[in-house]
Design an enzyme around this catalytic site. Structure first.
Site, PDB file in Angstrom:
ATOM      1  N   ASN A  15      26.578 -15.021 -67.275  1.00  0.00           N
ATOM      2  CA  ASN A  15      25.465 -14.079 -67.114  1.00  0.00           C
ATOM      3  C   ASN A  15      26.020 -12.655 -66.974  1.00  0.00           C
ATOM      4  OD1 ASN A  15      22.854 -13.188 -66.782  1.00  0.00           O
ATOM      5  ND2 ASN A  15      22.683 -13.830 -64.655  1.00  0.00           N
ATOM      6  N   ASP A  67      35.500 -20.980 -64.787  1.00  0.00           N
ATOM      7  CA  ASP A  67      34.295 -21.661 -64.352  1.00  0.00           C
ATOM      8  C   ASP A  67      34.632 -22.378 -63.045  1.00  0.00           C
ATOM      9  OD1 ASP A  67      32.183 -23.364 -63.921  1.00  0.00           O
ATOM     10  OD2 ASP A  67      32.045 -24.045 -66.010  1.00  0.00           O
ATOM     11  N   LEU A  68      33.946 -22.019 -61.983  1.00  0.00           N
ATOM     12  CA  LEU A  68      34.299 -22.572 -60.655  1.00  0.00           C
ATOM     13  C   LEU A  68      34.053 -24.075 -60.554  1.00  0.00           C
ATOM     14  CD1 LEU A  68      32.963 -19.733 -58.320  1.00  0.00           C
ATOM     15  CD2 LEU A  68      35.346 -20.251 -58.845  1.00  0.00           C
ATOM     16  N   SER A  71      20.518 -14.910 -48.862  1.00  0.00           N
ATOM     17  CA  SER A  71      19.309 -14.198 -49.265  1.00  0.00           C
ATOM     18  C   SER A  71      18.261 -14.264 -48.168  1.00  0.00           C
ATOM     19  CB  SER A  71      18.777 -14.865 -50.535  1.00  0.00           C
ATOM     20  OG  SER A  71      17.467 -14.455 -50.793  1.00  0.00           O
ATOM     21  N   TYR A 126      16.649 -23.040 -55.902  1.00  0.00           N
ATOM     22  CA  TYR A 126      17.515 -21.858 -55.721  1.00  0.00           C
ATOM     23  C   TYR A 126      17.582 -21.490 -54.236  1.00  0.00           C
ATOM     24  CZ  TYR A 126      18.519 -16.964 -54.982  1.00  0.00           C
ATOM     25  OH  TYR A 126      19.013 -15.805 -54.461  1.00  0.00           O
ATOM     26  N   LYS A 149      20.833 -21.603 -51.148  1.00  0.00           N
ATOM     27  CA  LYS A 149      21.285 -20.574 -50.198  1.00  0.00           C
ATOM     28  C   LYS A 149      21.300 -21.152 -48.779  1.00  0.00           C
ATOM     29  CE  LYS A 149      22.164 -17.483 -53.181  1.00  0.00           C
ATOM     30  NZ  LYS A 149      23.580 -17.260 -53.509  1.00  0.00           N
ATOM     31  N   PHE A 205      18.128  -8.544 -48.748  1.00  0.00           N
ATOM     32  CA  PHE A 205      16.700  -8.410 -49.023  1.00  0.00           C
ATOM     33  C   PHE A 205      16.571  -8.138 -50.534  1.00  0.00           C
ATOM     34  CE2 PHE A 205      14.311  -9.258 -45.179  1.00  0.00           C
ATOM     35  CZ  PHE A 205      15.364  -9.637 -44.387  1.00  0.00           C
TER      36      PHE A 205
END
Ligand code: UD1
Length: 341
Positions: free
Chosen positions: A36, A59-60, A126, A151, A155, A180
């Site tokens: 991305n 690539d992890l 997040s 998603y 987190k 934020f």
């Protein structure tokens, strides 16, 4: 010069953080899989700072390559981990992809870092972990609500994995930063946010509409219980956000952290409504934005803004830019990038 690894260092927040790290004299090694992001960002970072960061396309998910990478860079003093998938809607469609991209990779990374002499870790979390908080502004002690999407769940789970790791390994030092709403771009307009396809977030949608890539912005609902009826968020300039990462890393490196697992909100402390953001854009750009009031978007919360006391007092960090500054930089970036493409 302390060596720092930045995963996802060519992404939106990652690239801005690399710039601030280099400005503070860190030697930066970027890991990015370019899923991305583009390599051009590496040159753009170099043209801002005058120094090319090291770069490894990695690539992890490739555990053995991650291990080999950290064998080569065993002198690394800290890792800032941005690399993750972040599209809320896509995560609902492809939950396993999100758990693999955001959780499996985190586990591999933590296992590997645990072997290093110095294991200081900064995690991109997040404000999504709070959901609709019961009290505003939101402090770090507000309860974590059930995630609205895979998603958001990654987190929450990510923070839990880090907490559990801190618990069993006193030498592992971590800080989770709960962002934020990051917006804006570098004042040079050389790096910024570049969403693939139709932007899901408000500010890139505004700038793309103004530049003519989109016909019209839909304001998702004006019947919320707020002053003007539109939702409220805490929009933070990405450069302020990037600087907070440097301060957090320095805190770990000089062992000023009080526990080996800390969490901070990163916001401005001020909430702005969707209409206020639009008006800020119109003010700084001189453009009239084509927008209409539309239906509410499923899953949106009414209002979220940070209590930043902890970051202000403990990190000694405070967001400096105004909403107008951020919108100005976002517009400058949009104009720059469209001329380039
Ligand atoms: C979204 C994600 C959140 C993620 C964050 C990262 C959702 C539901 N939430 O947060 O999980 O952490 O991005 O930046 O996607 N808006 C419009 N029209 C648009 C786009 C947005 O009116 O075309 C409004 C939204 O209703 C919201 C505000 O603008 O009130 C901000 O939206 P957005 O930029 O998507 O951020 P969040 O919803 O806060």
């Amino acid at each position: 010069m302390d060596k720092v690894v930045v995963t996802g260092g060519l992404g939106f927040i990652g690239s801005h953080t690399v710039v601030e790290l280099q400005n503070e004299g860190f030697e930066v090694v970027i890991i990015d899989d370019l899923s991305n992001s583009t390599l051009e960002t590496l040159d753009r970072i170099t043209s801002i700072t005058g120094k090319k960061p090291q770069f490894e396309e990695l690539d992890l998910k490739n555990k053995s390559k991650v291990e080999a990478f950290f064998k080569t860079h065993s002198d690394v003093k800290g890792v800032i981990h941005f690399a993750a998938s972040k599209a809320v809607g896509e995560s609902v469609e492809k939950p396993l992809l999100y758990y693999e991209n955001n959780i499996t990779t985190l586990v591999y990374l933590l296992k590997t870092i645990g072997q290093l002499e110095s294991s200081n870790f900064i995690f991109s979390s997040s404000c999504t972990v709070y959901g609709q908080a019961d009290e505003l502004p939101i402090t770090e002690n507000a309860p974590v609500k059930k995630a609205e999407s895979p998603y958001g769940n990654t987190k929450q789970i990510g923070e839990e994995i880090i907490k559990d790791t801190c618990h069993v390994d006193a030498d592992f030092n971590a800080i989770s930063l709960r962002y934020f709403n990051p917006i804006g771009a570098h004042p040079s307009a050389k790096i910024g946010e570049l969403p693939i396809g139709v932007p899901q977030n408000l500010v890139p949608f505004i700038t793309q509409t103004a530049i003519g890539l989109r016909d019209q912005l839909s304001v998702f609902g004006d019947d919320y219980p707020t002053d003007d009826g539109t939702c409220i968020r805490d929009y933070i300039h990405v450069v302020d956000l990037a600087k907070a990462h440097v301060v957090a890393l320095q805190r770990l490196l000089v062992k000023r952290n009080t526990t080996n697992c800390e969490t901070f909100n990163l916001g401005t402390g001020t909430g702005s409504s969707v209409l206020e953001v639009i008006h800020a854009f119109e003010r700084v750009s001189g453009e009239k934005l084509n927008y209409e009031i539309a239906q509410r978007r499923a899953g949106d919360i009414v209002s979220a803004y940070a209590d930043t006391t902890k970051a202000n007092e403990v990190l000694g960090w405070k967001a400096k830019s105004t909403l107008d500054d951020a919108m100005r930089s976002a517009w400058k970036w949009e104009q720059f990038i469209r001329k380039k493409i």
